[in-house]
Design an enzyme around this catalytic site. Sequence first.
Site, short mmCIF file in Angstrom:
data_model
loop_
_atom_site.label_atom_id
_atom_site.label_comp_id
_atom_site.label_asym_id
_atom_site.label_seq_id
_atom_site.Cartn_x
_atom_site.Cartn_y
_atom_site.Cartn_z
CB THR A 40 -3.97 0.59 -0.26
OG1 THR A 40 -4.93 0.52 0.80
CG2 THR A 40 -3.32 1.84 -0.66
NE ARG A 73 0.18 -6.16 11.04
CZ ARG A 73 -1.27 -6.01 11.44
NH1 ARG A 73 -1.44 -5.94 12.52
NH2 ARG A 73 -1.95 -6.04 10.29
CG ASP A 77 3.05 -5.33 16.28
OD1 ASP A 77 2.32 -4.47 16.22
OD2 ASP A 77 2.03 -6.31 16.46
N GLY A 80 0.75 -1.30 -0.08
CA GLY A 80 0.11 -0.07 -0.07
C GLY A 80 0.90 1.23 -0.02
CE1 TYR A 113 -7.94 4.14 9.75
CE2 TYR A 113 -9.29 5.62 8.95
CZ TYR A 113 -8.14 5.16 8.75
OH TYR A 113 -7.26 5.49 7.72
CE LYS A 142 -5.36 6.83 10.17
NZ LYS A 142 -3.72 6.54 10.05
N1 LIG Z 1 -6.68 3.06 2.00
C1 LIG Z 1 -7.34 4.17 2.40
O1 LIG Z 1 -8.46 4.53 2.00
C2 LIG Z 1 -6.80 5.25 3.46
C3 LIG Z 1 -7.26 6.53 3.39
C4 LIG Z 1 -6.68 7.30 4.19
C5 LIG Z 1 -5.80 7.03 5.03
N2 LIG Z 1 -4.97 5.94 5.10
C6 LIG Z 1 -3.89 5.60 5.84
O2 LIG Z 1 -2.89 5.39 5.02
C7 LIG Z 1 -1.94 4.32 5.67
C8 LIG Z 1 -1.58 3.48 5.00
O3 LIG Z 1 -2.77 2.50 4.64
P1 LIG Z 1 -2.68 1.62 3.47
O4 LIG Z 1 -3.94 2.12 2.58
O5 LIG Z 1 -1.58 1.39 2.85
O6 LIG Z 1 -3.11 0.38 4.05
P2 LIG Z 1 -2.74 -1.27 4.11
O7 LIG Z 1 -3.68 -2.16 5.00
O8 LIG Z 1 -2.61 -1.67 2.47
O9 LIG Z 1 -1.19 -1.30 4.61
C9 LIG Z 1 -1.09 -1.17 5.96
C10 LIG Z 1 0.11 -1.75 6.30
O10 LIG Z 1 0.54 -1.40 7.85
C11 LIG Z 1 0.81 -2.79 8.15
N3 LIG Z 1 0.48 -2.75 9.83
C12 LIG Z 1 -0.70 -2.63 10.29
N4 LIG Z 1 -0.56 -2.63 11.59
C13 LIG Z 1 0.61 -2.82 12.05
C14 LIG Z 1 1.51 -2.93 13.11
N5 LIG Z 1 1.01 -2.94 14.55
N6 LIG Z 1 2.85 -3.01 13.08
C15 LIG Z 1 3.62 -2.79 12.01
N7 LIG Z 1 2.87 -2.57 10.55
C16 LIG Z 1 1.43 -2.84 10.60
C17 LIG Z 1 0.19 -4.00 7.48
O11 LIG Z 1 0.71 -5.08 7.67
C18 LIG Z 1 0.24 -3.21 6.07
O12 LIG Z 1 1.54 -3.62 5.51
C19 LIG Z 1 -2.51 4.33 7.02
O13 LIG Z 1 -2.03 5.17 8.02
C20 LIG Z 1 -4.15 4.44 6.65
O14 LIG Z 1 -4.89 4.53 7.88
C21 LIG Z 1 -5.55 4.86 3.94
#
Ligand SMILES: NC(=O)c1ccc[n+]([C@@H]2O[C@H](COP(=O)([O-])OP(=O)(O)OC[C@H]3O[C@@H](n4cnc5c(N)ncnc54)[C@H](O)[C@@H]3O)[C@@H](O)[C@H]2O)c1
Length: 259
Positions: A186, A39, A60, A18, A151, A155
């Site tokens: 993602t 993690r 983690d 992502g 959530y 944020k």
């Molecule tokens: N996808 C969306 O629509 C969206 C929108 C706004 C903000 N975000 C933010 O963007 C960021 C990235 O999200 P994404 O969309 O790539 O999500 P994703 O779920 O595709 O990736 C998140 C990654 O974080 C890792 N992760 C989760 N908990 C963990 C922990 N305790 N320790 C280590 N690693 C951990 C997961 O294994 C994964 O690799 C996040 O902060 C999310 O809140 C996402």
Amino acid sequence: MFFSLENKIAVVTGGQQGVGFAVCKRFSEAGATVIMAGRNSDGKGEEAAKAINATFIKTDVSVEGQVQSLLKDTYDRYGRIDILVNNAAVILPESDIQDLDTEKAKKLFDTNFFGYFNGIKYAVEYMPNGSSIINISSNAGVQAFPGYSAYNASKGAINSLTKTVALELADRNIRVNAICPGSIDTPMLYLPGCENELKMAHYCWPLGRPCKPEEVAALAHFLACDDCQFITGEDIQIDGGYSAGIGRLGLKRWIGEAE
Ligand SMILES: NC(=O)c1ccc[n+]([C@@H]2O[C@H](COP(=O)([O-])OP(=O)(O)OC[C@H]3O[C@@H](n4cnc5c(N)ncnc54)[C@H](O)[C@@H]3O)[C@@H](O)[C@H]2O)c1
């Protein structure tokens, strides 16, 4: 060279997929030494890191001691940390507050708030003056969306943390900013219980599509590099125009005048 990250040591949490992966890749291409923290212990993190010339450290972020070790190991190996991107976060399936399990909400905060809090807390002693901290937040921290109370609140807390720490670290010229994306294409967007997010991108974002992870990485790159010297304490929205107002495209789709 504009926007160079040559000689920078960057730590990115949740970097296996992502947004985190897109950030690691972009930083690596811009010349940074990238430490990807993740993690999972299935070997995919190491594989992902190898593909973009980064180093994987299993972490983690919900466990304080593991965050501490990640940052100390990086310092011991490379002598400093110039860029920290707090990105690892989780979401819970849509559920109104009365049906939300409190233990699950607390666990979410362990990652989404304390993962970031401890990341900053334990990185600052290894960061030289002029470094950059980037917190991947969400527009959910600015505008509420029903069904995601924990959530959204996590944020909102990150945006507040960002401002406070930006003030605390300003005398060291360490900049601290939050990126607040709308829905991003993602794996998180396709989790069961998050179906409405995709619909929102289609109907509500004026640009009519979800954000690409590479577009978030481009903004992170700008905030990380030395060309960006005077931005700190911001929560920057990257939401296809949603915070500006209601766009025409979504409206036309709603009434069947556009696809
Ligand atoms: N996808 C969306 O629509 C969206 C929108 C706004 C903000 N975000 C933010 O963007 C960021 C990235 O999200 P994404 O969309 O790539 O999500 P994703 O779920 O595709 O990736 C998140 C990654 O974080 C890792 N992760 C989760 N908990 C963990 C922990 N305790 N320790 C280590 N690693 C951990 C997961 O294994 C994964 O690799 C996040 O902060 C999310 O809140 C996402």
